[in-house]
Every structure is written in C-alpha cells, then in structure tokens.
Design an enzyme around this catalytic site. Structure first.
Site, PDB file in Angstrom:
ATOM      1  N   GLU A  67      58.975  93.258  55.304  1.00 56.67           N
ATOM      2  CA  GLU A  67      60.006  92.325  55.772  1.00 56.67           C
ATOM      3  C   GLU A  67      61.389  92.946  55.604  1.00 56.67           C
ATOM      4  O   GLU A  67      62.268  92.777  56.437  1.00 56.67           O
ATOM      5  CB  GLU A  67      59.953  91.006  54.991  1.00 56.67           C
ATOM      6  CG  GLU A  67      58.739  90.151  55.283  1.00 56.67           C
ATOM      7  CD  GLU A  67      58.834  88.752  54.692  1.00 56.67           C
ATOM      8  OE1 GLU A  67      59.855  88.427  54.047  1.00 56.67           O
ATOM      9  OE2 GLU A  67      57.877  87.986  54.883  1.00 56.67           O
ATOM     10  N   ASN A  70      64.455  83.358  62.197  1.00 56.22           N
ATOM     11  CA  ASN A  70      63.714  83.027  60.978  1.00 56.22           C
ATOM     12  C   ASN A  70      62.687  84.115  60.729  1.00 56.22           C
ATOM     13  O   ASN A  70      62.231  84.766  61.674  1.00 56.22           O
ATOM     14  CB  ASN A  70      63.002  81.685  61.136  1.00 56.22           C
ATOM     15  CG  ASN A  70      62.233  81.289  59.872  1.00 56.22           C
ATOM     16  OD1 ASN A  70      62.736  81.451  58.756  1.00 56.22           O
ATOM     17  ND2 ASN A  70      61.015  80.809  60.040  1.00 56.22           N
ATOM     18  N   ILE A 129      63.246  72.200  56.928  1.00 52.91           N
ATOM     19  CA  ILE A 129      63.008  72.148  58.377  1.00 52.91           C
ATOM     20  C   ILE A 129      64.301  71.718  59.066  1.00 52.91           C
ATOM     21  O   ILE A 129      64.957  70.770  58.633  1.00 52.91           O
ATOM     22  CB  ILE A 129      61.862  71.156  58.673  1.00 52.91           C
ATOM     23  CG1 ILE A 129      60.547  71.748  58.156  1.00 52.91           C
ATOM     24  CG2 ILE A 129      61.773  70.865  60.169  1.00 52.91           C
ATOM     25  CD1 ILE A 129      59.381  70.777  58.206  1.00 52.91           C
ATOM     26  N   LEU A 130      64.670  72.432  60.120  1.00 57.59           N
ATOM     27  CA  LEU A 130      65.866  72.078  60.887  1.00 57.59           C
ATOM     28  C   LEU A 130      65.440  71.319  62.142  1.00 57.59           C
ATOM     29  O   LEU A 130      64.483  71.703  62.810  1.00 57.59           O
ATOM     30  CB  LEU A 130      66.645  73.341  61.270  1.00 57.59           C
ATOM     31  CG  LEU A 130      67.219  74.119  60.080  1.00 57.59           C
ATOM     32  CD1 LEU A 130      67.770  75.464  60.530  1.00 57.59           C
ATOM     33  CD2 LEU A 130      68.304  73.304  59.365  1.00 57.59           C
ATOM     34  N   HIS A 183      58.921  84.503  59.069  1.00 59.77           N
ATOM     35  CA  HIS A 183      57.769  83.720  58.612  1.00 59.77           C
ATOM     36  C   HIS A 183      56.708  84.695  58.108  1.00 59.77           C
ATOM     37  O   HIS A 183      56.382  85.658  58.796  1.00 59.77           O
ATOM     38  CB  HIS A 183      57.215  82.875  59.764  1.00 59.77           C
ATOM     39  CG  HIS A 183      56.005  82.090  59.371  1.00 59.77           C
ATOM     40  ND1 HIS A 183      56.077  81.004  58.530  1.00 59.77           N
ATOM     41  CD2 HIS A 183      54.691  82.257  59.662  1.00 59.77           C
ATOM     42  CE1 HIS A 183      54.850  80.522  58.329  1.00 59.77           C
ATOM     43  NE2 HIS A 183      53.996  81.254  59.017  1.00 59.77           N
ATOM     44  N   LEU A 218      58.248  73.814  64.548  1.00 59.69           N
ATOM     45  CA  LEU A 218      58.163  74.587  63.305  1.00 59.69           C
ATOM     46  C   LEU A 218      57.407  75.904  63.510  1.00 59.69           C
ATOM     47  O   LEU A 218      56.263  75.903  63.964  1.00 59.69           O
ATOM     48  CB  LEU A 218      57.468  73.753  62.218  1.00 59.69           C
ATOM     49  CG  LEU A 218      57.336  74.443  60.855  1.00 59.69           C
ATOM     50  CD1 LEU A 218      58.684  74.659  60.216  1.00 59.69           C
ATOM     51  CD2 LEU A 218      56.421  73.660  59.944  1.00 59.69           C
TER      52      LEU A 218
END
Ligand code: GRF
Length: 215
Positions: A178, A111, A96-97, A113, A148
């Site tokens: 993806e 990102n 996690i950033l 997901h 998040l």
C-alpha cells in the site's frame, strides 16, 4: 499549488508514505502539490501527532460530538473545504461518507481498501480472504462513490496468501505494498494521468502498468 487533504482515523502509515514520497520526489515542484492538512475523526489518532510533528495542519473532527452522520459530515466538509483541496485522500478513514459529501467532490476523492475489489468489500478483509481460500489478496485504490468500496478502480497491489498466514501477517504484507501503491496513485491523479469519466478510471497503458503492483 494543488492541495492534498488526507483523512485518517488512526495509525496513518499511508499518510506517512505519501508524505515521504512527496518530499523525496519534491511534489511541490512537480506536479506542484503539497499535503495541506490531515483531518481525523478520532482526536487521538497517531497520524495527527505525526502531522503536527511534521508541521502539517492537523485537525480533529470527532464524530462522537455530532448527533447525526449528516451533522458530522457537514462539519467535516467545512474543515476539508477550508484547505481548498484538489485531492482528498482517505487513508484508513473509517467513517462512511454519504452522497451529500461525495457528489460535489466526485473524481477528487480517493480511498484505499485492503482487498482486491470487487472482492471483500467492507471490514475484516484479511480473515475473510483466508477463510475463502484465495491464493492472492491485496489492496485497491479507487475513486470514492456513494456506494461503499464501490467506486472506479484505479490501481491494485497483489500479494500471495500463504498457508501459514494469519489475518495479521497477511495485513502486514499488504500494507507494505500500500505504501508503494498509494503515493503512485496520488501522483498520477495529480498529474492528470488518471481521471474519472462516466464512472470509470481512465488512464493510458503505461500508467495502468505502474499502478498494478505485484509482490
Ligand atoms: C490500511 O490497511 C487501509 O487499507 C485500510 O486501513 C489501513 C490504514 O492504515 N483502509 P494506516 O492508518 O494508513 O496505517
């Protein structure tokens, strides 16, 4: 030349898909971009080996060597900034950033997901989708915000959920798409066809169509 820095934690198949697209479509010529580095928080990540083999700078910043999330993130930021990124692509990056990393780079971090956000944030998305009884599932590419899996949605790939599915078969079906979706989104962002404005991903209708993928 625009620099793409890819952050991974493991297998790196999305990194490979982006690399393949960048070569086949000659991104160095148009839109003028290259993968400048691959950085992993796990030194043993298979994606790092792939990067080395392909002649791309591969860097490990092992989160286990830092006493706090902040200390790790500071080191990560230094390594990322070294490559002067125009685009930071999280591809199976499992840390996690925080705001400290994200805020100065907002609109530049993507990102992927493995769920149709805003459904199923967090982990174990495929099993949770099966358990919930949804008939479609998929993956989402979004701008990263400090919340998040909560940033502005850019593109989504949709797959059916079959009665015979296990988390593994469903994940495999999603992963295939993806590999189509993520390179397309990267290219659209690099071309300036997608931007973050007031917390939303702004694009024209043609781009939105291109970035909505159905199995
Ligand atoms: C993908 O399913 C992605 O959605 C999730 O982690 C997986 C990464 O796979 N965030 P890979 O490392 O790109 O092969």
């Amino acid at each position: 030349m625009k620099n793409i820095v890819i952050l991974i934690s493991g297998r790196g198949s999305n990194f490979e898909a982006i690399l393949r697209a960048s070569r086949e479509q000659r991104w160095e010529q148009n839109p003028g971009a290259r993968i400048a580095a691959v950085i992993s928080n796990r030194p043993g990540a298979r994606g790092l080996e792939t990067a080395r083999r392909e002649g791309i700078p591969a860097v490990a910043v092992d989160h286990k060597l830092y006493p706090t999330r902040e200390a790790f993130e500071e080191r990560l930021a230094q390594e990322v900034d070294r490559f002067e990124p125009d685009l930071i692509v999280l591809a199976g990056f499992m840390r996690i950033l925080t705001e400290r990393f994200v805020a100065p780079r907002e609109g530049k971090i993507l990102n992927i997901h493995p769920a149709l956000l805003p459904l199923f944030k967090g982990l174990d998305t495929h099993q949770r989708a099966i358990d919930a009884g949804v008939r479609v599932h998929g993956s989402t590419v979004h701008f990263v915000s400090a919340a998040l899996d909560g940033g502005a949605i850019i593109g989504q790939a949709v797959v059916p959920v079959l009665p015979s599915d296990t988390a593994e078969t469903l994940a495999a079906r999603g992963l295939e798409l993806e590999h189509v979706l993520y390179p397309r989104v990267c290219r659209a962002v690099l071309e300036g066809r997608v931007r973050l404005e007031d917390g939303r991903a702004v694009m024209d209708d043609d781009t939105a169509r291109e970035l909505a993928i159905f199995a």
